[in-house]
Scaffold this motif. Sequence first.
Motif, short mmCIF file in Angstrom:
data_model
loop_
_atom_site.label_atom_id
_atom_site.label_comp_id
_atom_site.label_asym_id
_atom_site.label_seq_id
_atom_site.Cartn_x
_atom_site.Cartn_y
_atom_site.Cartn_z
N LYS A 233 0.84 -1.19 0.00
CA LYS A 233 0.00 0.00 0.00
C LYS A 233 0.88 1.25 0.00
O LYS A 233 1.83 1.36 0.77
CB LYS A 233 -0.91 0.00 1.22
CG LYS A 233 -1.94 1.13 1.24
CD LYS A 233 -2.85 1.05 2.46
CE LYS A 233 -3.78 -0.14 2.36
NZ LYS A 233 -4.78 -0.13 3.46
N LYS A 234 0.55 2.20 -0.88
CA LYS A 234 1.30 3.44 -1.01
C LYS A 234 0.35 4.61 -0.74
O LYS A 234 -0.67 4.76 -1.41
CB LYS A 234 1.90 3.58 -2.41
CG LYS A 234 2.88 2.48 -2.79
CD LYS A 234 4.20 2.66 -2.09
CE LYS A 234 5.24 1.68 -2.65
NZ LYS A 234 6.57 1.86 -2.04
N LEU B 65 -0.02 -3.68 -5.85
CA LEU B 65 0.12 -2.26 -5.57
C LEU B 65 -1.25 -1.63 -5.32
O LEU B 65 -2.13 -1.70 -6.17
CB LEU B 65 0.82 -1.54 -6.73
CG LEU B 65 0.96 -0.03 -6.59
CD1 LEU B 65 1.82 0.34 -5.40
CD2 LEU B 65 1.53 0.57 -7.88
N VAL B 66 -1.40 -1.02 -4.15
CA VAL B 66 -2.66 -0.34 -3.80
C VAL B 66 -2.34 1.11 -3.50
O VAL B 66 -1.53 1.42 -2.62
CB VAL B 66 -3.33 -0.99 -2.57
CG1 VAL B 66 -4.60 -0.22 -2.21
CG2 VAL B 66 -3.66 -2.45 -2.85
N VAL C 197 2.09 7.11 -11.36
CA VAL C 197 1.83 5.74 -10.95
C VAL C 197 3.01 4.84 -11.27
O VAL C 197 3.42 4.00 -10.45
CB VAL C 197 0.54 5.21 -11.62
CG1 VAL C 197 0.36 3.71 -11.33
CG2 VAL C 197 -0.67 5.98 -11.11
N VAL C 198 3.60 5.02 -12.45
CA VAL C 198 4.76 4.21 -12.83
C VAL C 198 5.90 4.39 -11.82
O VAL C 198 6.62 3.45 -11.51
CB VAL C 198 5.22 4.57 -14.26
CG1 VAL C 198 6.62 4.04 -14.54
CG2 VAL C 198 4.24 4.02 -15.28
N SER C 199 6.05 5.61 -11.27
CA SER C 199 7.13 5.85 -10.31
C SER C 199 6.95 5.04 -9.04
O SER C 199 7.91 4.88 -8.27
CB SER C 199 7.19 7.35 -9.97
OG SER C 199 6.14 7.73 -9.09
N LEU C 200 5.75 4.54 -8.79
CA LEU C 200 5.47 3.79 -7.57
C LEU C 200 5.60 2.28 -7.75
O LEU C 200 5.57 1.53 -6.78
CB LEU C 200 4.05 4.10 -7.07
CG LEU C 200 3.82 5.50 -6.53
CD1 LEU C 200 2.33 5.75 -6.31
CD2 LEU C 200 4.59 5.71 -5.23
N ILE C 201 5.73 1.83 -8.99
CA ILE C 201 5.81 0.39 -9.25
C ILE C 201 7.24 -0.08 -9.05
O ILE C 201 8.15 0.33 -9.78
CB ILE C 201 5.34 0.08 -10.68
CG1 ILE C 201 3.90 0.55 -10.87
CG2 ILE C 201 5.44 -1.41 -10.96
CD1 ILE C 201 3.38 0.40 -12.29
#
Length: 252
Positions: free
Chosen positions: A2-3, A51-52, A173-177
């Motif tokens: 979770k982010k 990823l949430v 969003v890509v930066s969080l994967i």
Amino acid sequence: MKKKVLLMGKSSSGKTSMRSIIFANYIARDTRRLGATIDVEHSHVRFLGDLVLNLWDCGGQEVFMENYFTSQKHNIFRNVAVLIYVFDVQSDQWDKDMEYYTSCLASLRENSRDAKIFCLVHKMDLVVGDDQRQIVFAEREDEIKRLSLPLSVTCFGTSIWDETLYKAWSSIVVSLIPNVSALQAHLETFRTIVDADEVGQRQTETEGRLRETVQDWQRLVKWRPMVTGYGVKTGVMWAVRLSLVDIRVDGN
């Protein structure tokens, strides 16, 4: 995984409209009926199974903003993965906007030092002329980055009326994967196997773009209604449910 993602900015800057377009399948003209956000609205968006995004849409009225930096500071700014701060490009209170933004940065330094920071200079469609839009955005970006030092910030010029909003949110969003390089490699492998010129991926549960290999964003947005709900499963992408944004084979 979770982010926590903070979506902040002054009232009427366009935060809830963009959230509704990206995650609730609104079209731009329908956002006119959305009301102001009261305090904080929470939502959870799942991507790729693990990823949430724990999205905190923070109301921008002055009384709420002041509380975020005082009585609610620890609750709001702890464990933040990403801050998305939205500026209205034509705000008549730009100095006040920057004051709130710098307060956000100070609160992040105290509570979430590793948070990534993105600033969206929004409603760029209201600036007439492509050349003038570039000039105005460059001026805003320079000021934002200067006031952000020594922190690093990424800026985007956005509008709900064109592809810029999708491009900005896709990058965020890509930066969080965590395994994005592997995901990109799988997409490229899949493109090669099916002998396509282009291939893209979309999460079927949301309208969020995780990764696009499509070069022409305007074309992608125009095709959006045609691909909604068209899903396939493929072991190449870990059997995640996908939609093909575009596959063009030579001669077709």
